[in-house]
Design a protein around this motif. Structure first.
Motif, PDB file in Angstrom:
ATOM      1  N   MET A  98       0.828  -1.209   0.000  1.00 60.75           N
ATOM      2  CA  MET A  98       0.000   0.000   0.000  1.00 60.75           C
ATOM      3  C   MET A  98       0.862   1.259   0.000  1.00 60.75           C
ATOM      4  SD  MET A  98      -3.006  -1.144   2.672  1.00 60.75           S
ATOM      5  CE  MET A  98      -3.714   0.501   2.695  1.00 60.75           C
ATOM      6  N   LEU A  99       1.945   1.247   0.763  1.00 59.39           N
ATOM      7  CA  LEU A  99       2.823   2.420   0.811  1.00 59.39           C
ATOM      8  C   LEU A  99       3.583   2.599  -0.499  1.00 59.39           C
ATOM      9  CD1 LEU A  99       4.166   2.128   4.456  1.00 59.39           C
ATOM     10  CD2 LEU A  99       2.565   3.827   3.567  1.00 59.39           C
ATOM     11  N   LEU A 100       3.947   1.511  -1.154  1.00 59.76           N
ATOM     12  CA  LEU A 100       4.591   1.623  -2.467  1.00 59.76           C
ATOM     13  C   LEU A 100       3.614   2.213  -3.481  1.00 59.76           C
ATOM     14  CD1 LEU A 100       6.645  -1.695  -2.832  1.00 59.76           C
ATOM     15  CD2 LEU A 100       7.376   0.504  -1.929  1.00 59.76           C
ATOM     16  N   ASP A 101       2.368   1.775  -3.424  1.00 63.39           N
ATOM     17  CA  ASP A 101       1.363   2.298  -4.353  1.00 63.39           C
ATOM     18  C   ASP A 101       1.207   3.809  -4.203  1.00 63.39           C
ATOM     19  OD1 ASP A 101      -0.968   2.137  -6.200  1.00 63.39           O
ATOM     20  OD2 ASP A 101      -2.071   2.731  -4.386  1.00 63.39           O
ATOM     21  N   GLN A 102       1.271   4.308  -2.976  1.00 59.77           N
ATOM     22  CA  GLN A 102       1.158   5.750  -2.755  1.00 59.77           C
ATOM     23  C   GLN A 102       2.306   6.513  -3.411  1.00 59.77           C
ATOM     24  OE1 GLN A 102      -1.433   7.445  -1.298  1.00 59.77           O
ATOM     25  NE2 GLN A 102      -2.399   5.425  -1.416  1.00 59.77           N
ATOM     26  N   GLN A 103       3.391   5.805  -3.711  1.00 62.79           N
ATOM     27  CA  GLN A 103       4.537   6.418  -4.371  1.00 62.79           C
ATOM     28  C   GLN A 103       4.591   6.073  -5.867  1.00 62.79           C
ATOM     29  OE1 GLN A 103       8.223   6.296  -1.732  1.00 62.79           O
ATOM     30  NE2 GLN A 103       6.903   4.819  -0.673  1.00 62.79           N
ATOM     31  N   GLY A 104       3.489   5.503  -6.377  1.00 65.29           N
ATOM     32  CA  GLY A 104       3.396   5.216  -7.807  1.00 65.29           C
ATOM     33  C   GLY A 104       4.023   3.918  -8.245  1.00 65.29           C
ATOM     34  N   VAL A 105       4.409   3.075  -7.277  1.00 64.82           N
ATOM     35  CA  VAL A 105       5.086   1.815  -7.603  1.00 64.82           C
ATOM     36  C   VAL A 105       4.105   0.657  -7.398  1.00 64.82           C
ATOM     37  CG1 VAL A 105       7.002   0.273  -7.072  1.00 64.82           C
ATOM     38  CG2 VAL A 105       7.315   2.761  -6.940  1.00 64.82           C
ATOM     39  N   ALA A 106       3.811  -0.066  -8.465  1.00 64.37           N
ATOM     40  CA  ALA A 106       2.839  -1.159  -8.419  1.00 64.37           C
ATOM     41  C   ALA A 106       3.558  -2.491  -8.297  1.00 64.37           C
ATOM     42  CB  ALA A 106       1.981  -1.150  -9.685  1.00 64.37           C
ATOM     43  N   VAL A 107       3.344  -3.173  -7.157  1.00 67.06           N
ATOM     44  CA  VAL A 107       3.858  -4.526  -6.954  1.00 67.06           C
ATOM     45  C   VAL A 107       2.689  -5.391  -6.485  1.00 67.06           C
ATOM     46  CG1 VAL A 107       6.194  -3.736  -6.394  1.00 67.06           C
ATOM     47  CG2 VAL A 107       4.520  -4.111  -4.550  1.00 67.06           C
ATOM     48  N   ARG A 108       2.936  -6.680  -6.349  1.00 66.82           N
ATOM     49  CA  ARG A 108       1.921  -7.606  -5.834  1.00 66.82           C
ATOM     50  C   ARG A 108       2.343  -8.071  -4.445  1.00 66.82           C
ATOM     51  NH1 ARG A 108      -3.166  -9.208  -7.876  1.00 66.82           N
ATOM     52  NH2 ARG A 108      -2.277  -8.021  -9.606  1.00 66.82           N
ATOM     53  N   THR A 109       1.374  -8.234  -3.540  1.00 73.66           N
ATOM     54  CA  THR A 109       1.664  -8.781  -2.218  1.00 73.66           C
ATOM     55  C   THR A 109       0.681  -9.909  -1.916  1.00 73.66           C
ATOM     56  OG1 THR A 109       0.196  -7.230  -1.061  1.00 73.66           O
ATOM     57  CG2 THR A 109       2.482  -6.537  -1.387  1.00 73.66           C
ATOM     58  N   GLY A 110       1.084 -10.814  -1.039  1.00 73.79           N
ATOM     59  CA  GLY A 110       0.217 -11.921  -0.658  1.00 73.79           C
ATOM     60  C   GLY A 110       0.882 -13.248  -0.946  1.00 73.79           C
ATOM     61  N   ASN A 111       0.056 -14.308  -1.028  1.00 68.26           N
ATOM     62  CA  ASN A 111       0.622 -15.636  -1.278  1.00 68.26           C
ATOM     63  C   ASN A 111       0.691 -15.979  -2.764  1.00 68.26           C
ATOM     64  OD1 ASN A 111      -1.960 -16.669  -2.090  1.00 68.26           O
ATOM     65  ND2 ASN A 111      -2.481 -17.116   0.029  1.00 68.26           N
ATOM     66  N   HIS A 112       0.199 -15.071  -3.624  1.00 68.36           N
ATOM     67  CA  HIS A 112       0.326 -15.208  -5.080  1.00 68.36           C
ATOM     68  C   HIS A 112      -0.325 -16.490  -5.606  1.00 68.36           C
ATOM     69  CE1 HIS A 112       3.020 -11.982  -4.234  1.00 68.36           C
ATOM     70  NE2 HIS A 112       3.892 -12.781  -3.639  1.00 68.36           N
ATOM     71  N   CYS A 113      -1.419 -16.900  -4.947  1.00 66.34           N
ATOM     72  CA  CYS A 113      -2.114 -18.144  -5.320  1.00 66.34           C
ATOM     73  C   CYS A 113      -1.154 -19.324  -5.315  1.00 66.34           C
ATOM     74  CB  CYS A 113      -2.791 -18.014  -6.683  1.00 66.34           C
ATOM     75  SG  CYS A 113      -4.124 -16.812  -6.725  1.00 66.34           S
ATOM     76  N   ALA A 114      -0.219 -19.301  -4.373  1.00 66.29           N
ATOM     77  CA  ALA A 114       0.731 -20.404  -4.198  1.00 66.29           C
ATOM     78  C   ALA A 114       0.857 -20.678  -2.700  1.00 66.29           C
ATOM     79  CB  ALA A 114       2.079 -20.048  -4.802  1.00 66.29           C
ATOM     80  N   GLN A 115      -0.285 -20.892  -2.059  1.00 64.34           N
ATOM     81  CA  GLN A 115      -0.314 -21.023  -0.603  1.00 64.34           C
ATOM     82  C   GLN A 115       0.499 -22.206  -0.087  1.00 64.34           C
ATOM     83  OE1 GLN A 115      -4.232 -20.633   1.016  1.00 64.34           O
ATOM     84  NE2 GLN A 115      -3.615 -21.177   3.085  1.00 64.34           N
ATOM     85  N   PRO A 116       0.512 -23.364  -0.755  1.00 62.61           N
ATOM     86  CA  PRO A 116       1.299 -24.484  -0.202  1.00 62.61           C
ATOM     87  C   PRO A 116       2.782 -24.169  -0.016  1.00 62.61           C
ATOM     88  CG  PRO A 116      -0.288 -25.331  -1.768  1.00 62.61           C
ATOM     89  CD  PRO A 116      -0.351 -23.837  -1.866  1.00 62.61           C
ATOM     90  N   ILE A 117       3.404 -23.489  -0.979  1.00 70.30           N
ATOM     91  CA  ILE A 117       4.835 -23.200  -0.822  1.00 70.30           C
ATOM     92  C   ILE A 117       5.043 -22.135   0.249  1.00 70.30           C
ATOM     93  CG2 ILE A 117       4.996 -21.448  -2.646  1.00 70.30           C
ATOM     94  CD1 ILE A 117       7.633 -24.113  -1.738  1.00 70.30           C
ATOM     95  N   MET A 118       4.100 -21.197   0.377  1.00 72.92           N
ATOM     96  CA  MET A 118       4.213 -20.203   1.441  1.00 72.92           C
ATOM     97  C   MET A 118       4.084 -20.867   2.814  1.00 72.92           C
ATOM     98  SD  MET A 118       4.823 -17.392  -0.111  1.00 72.92           S
ATOM     99  CE  MET A 118       4.871 -17.022  -1.866  1.00 72.92           C
ATOM    100  N   ASP A 119       3.174 -21.832   2.912  1.00 78.34           N
ATOM    101  CA  ASP A 119       3.024 -22.564   4.176  1.00 78.34           C
ATOM    102  C   ASP A 119       4.305 -23.340   4.479  1.00 78.34           C
ATOM    103  OD1 ASP A 119       0.462 -21.603   4.428  1.00 78.34           O
ATOM    104  OD2 ASP A 119      -0.510 -23.439   3.719  1.00 78.34           O
TER     105      ASP A 119
END
Length: 417
Positions: A358-379
């Motif tokens: 969210m803070l990057l977005d406020q500075q115009g930088v678009a990234v993705r956050t979260g588990n990226h639909c790859a929850q098993p490897i994150m777990d």
């Protein structure tokens, strides 16, 4: 990496390429946009946008069914796109290219159609532990129906698939090995040619999820010898809502239709139905005609650039980004396999990825956050998700510098306040 190496730039002219992508030239929250969410979807060149506009302005008609000029023009462009995709991935013939709504539907089609006809109780399906949910859930669904099991191929802490473990898992009960070409969450480039070889040696088929590979590298399905290869238009500069299933013709011929409706039939009566030939057997209903034609334009665009120089430019971006991010204290990289493409995933100590995004977005930088639909490897890694910056050939070192500047400010706000 040495300072001299960091200063080296490839000959690829990303600034010139950027002119082809109108969406990149805007401000977000009063800042020039830095788009680093390419693993989620790539942006579209003007030629692709214009192909959609031209279809609706000049050729809008259903395909294969009309005897008038508009239908003939639409059908010709629609089928030309199939030929272009077949040539792009070196399919043996265009009828091995099936249009779907995306990678997810392509995998669902194979799981449901091939799975219903081929699986039996006790059969095994092997899926890498770093897969996107779309290459896990369809196999779980069909396995539950048919009495088969879905088992993960181990991945180590760097995000590298364990080939030795795969070899030990393979036996005569394994019917399918499903694996991503490039991990959307970690950027790992899997040794898919070797994975296909091992699967075939055990008598199994192999499906490769190429959604993350198509924008970064050349793909030759005959050289890979994979049985199925799937990808989405929107991750390779085409429109959303269109996907590709490549399958070896003999396999597709033996598989039952996935859906019933118009176009997939040869004749219908209440006494019975005869199905159409490939590829139309799997293309029930009116397709996204404009989207398919625009995918053809995306293929033309890709074929018109220097792919070797583009790949070298992207490697330079990833190396530069990793070096710059490593300069920041409290950064942990997630996914450090020896072979990676397009993705830098990381965490900042003492912060949650969503807050940083969210803070990057406020500075115009678009990234993705979260588990990226790859929850098993994150777990497996014991984390809720990551901050993911993903790159494309229209990105520049200046974009990465902006990312690092934004990360410094976000870190100061969240950690050092």
């Amino acid at each position: 990496m040495s300072e001299a190496a960091l200063a080296t730039r490839t000959a690829f002219d990303a600034e010139q390429i950027r002119k082809d992508f109108p969406i990149l030239h805007q401000q977000v929250h009063g800042k020039p946009l830095v788009y680093l969410d390419n693993a989620a979807t790539t942006q579209k060149p003007e030629a692709v946008i214009q192909a959609i506009v031209d279809y609706y302005r000049h050729d809008n008609s259903n395909v294969h069914r009309g005897a008038h000029a508009l239908a003939e023009r639409a059908t010709e462009k629609f089928e030309q796109a199939r030929v272009k995709v077949a040539q792009l991935i070196n399919a043996a013939e265009p009828r091995e290219i099936i249009w779907t709504r995306g990678t997810s539907e392509s995998i669902n089609l194979v799981a449901a159609s091939w799975g219903r006809s081929a699986l039996k109780p006790g059969d095994r399906i092997l899926v890498s532990a770093m897969e996107h949910h779309s290459n896990i859930v369809p196999w779980q669904m069909i396995a539950a129906q048919m009495g088969a099991t879905v088992e993960p191929i181990p991945v180590d802490s760097t995000g590298t698939l364990d080939l030795d473990a795969l070899q030990q898992m393979l036996d005569e009960r394994v019917r399918m090995v499903a694996c991503g070409h490039v991990s959307n969450a970690l950027g790992t480039v899997n040794p898919v040619e070797r994975i296909v070889q091992l699967a075939h040696q055990a008598g199994a088929l192999c499906l490769i999820d190429g959604a993350q590979a198509m924008s970064h590298m050349r793909v030759d399905v005959q050289a890979l010898d994979c049985d199925f290869y799937v990808f989405s238009a929107h991750k390779m500069f085409g429109p959303t809502g269109v996907g590709v299933l490549y399958g070896k013709a003999a396999l597709l011929e033996a598989m039952p239709p996935y859906q019933g409706g118009g176009e997939m039939i040869e004749s219908v009566s209440f006494a019975g139905t005869t199905y159409n030939q490939l590829p139309y057997k799997f293309e029930a209903g009116t397709p996204d005609i404009a989207g398919v034609i625009a995918l053809g334009a995306a293929v033309d665009y890709l074929q018109g650039i220097d792919r070797d120089a583009a790949e070298a430019h992207e490697r330079d971006l990833l190396e530069y980004a990793e070096a710059r991010v490593r300069e920041l204290p409290g950064i942990t990289l997630v996914g450090t396999a020896a072979q990676r493409a397009g993705v830098l995933s990381f965490l900042i100590d003492g912060t949650h990825p969503h807050d940083v995004g969210m803070l990057l977005d406020q500075q115009g930088v678009a990234v993705r956050t979260g588990n990226h639909c790859a929850q098993p490897i994150m777990d497996q890694l014991g984390i809720p998700g990551t901050i993911r910056a993903s790159f494309c050939f229209y990105n520049t070192r200046a974009d990465i510098d902006r990312l690092v500047e934004a990360l410094v400010k976000a870190k100061q706000f969240l950690v050092e306040e």
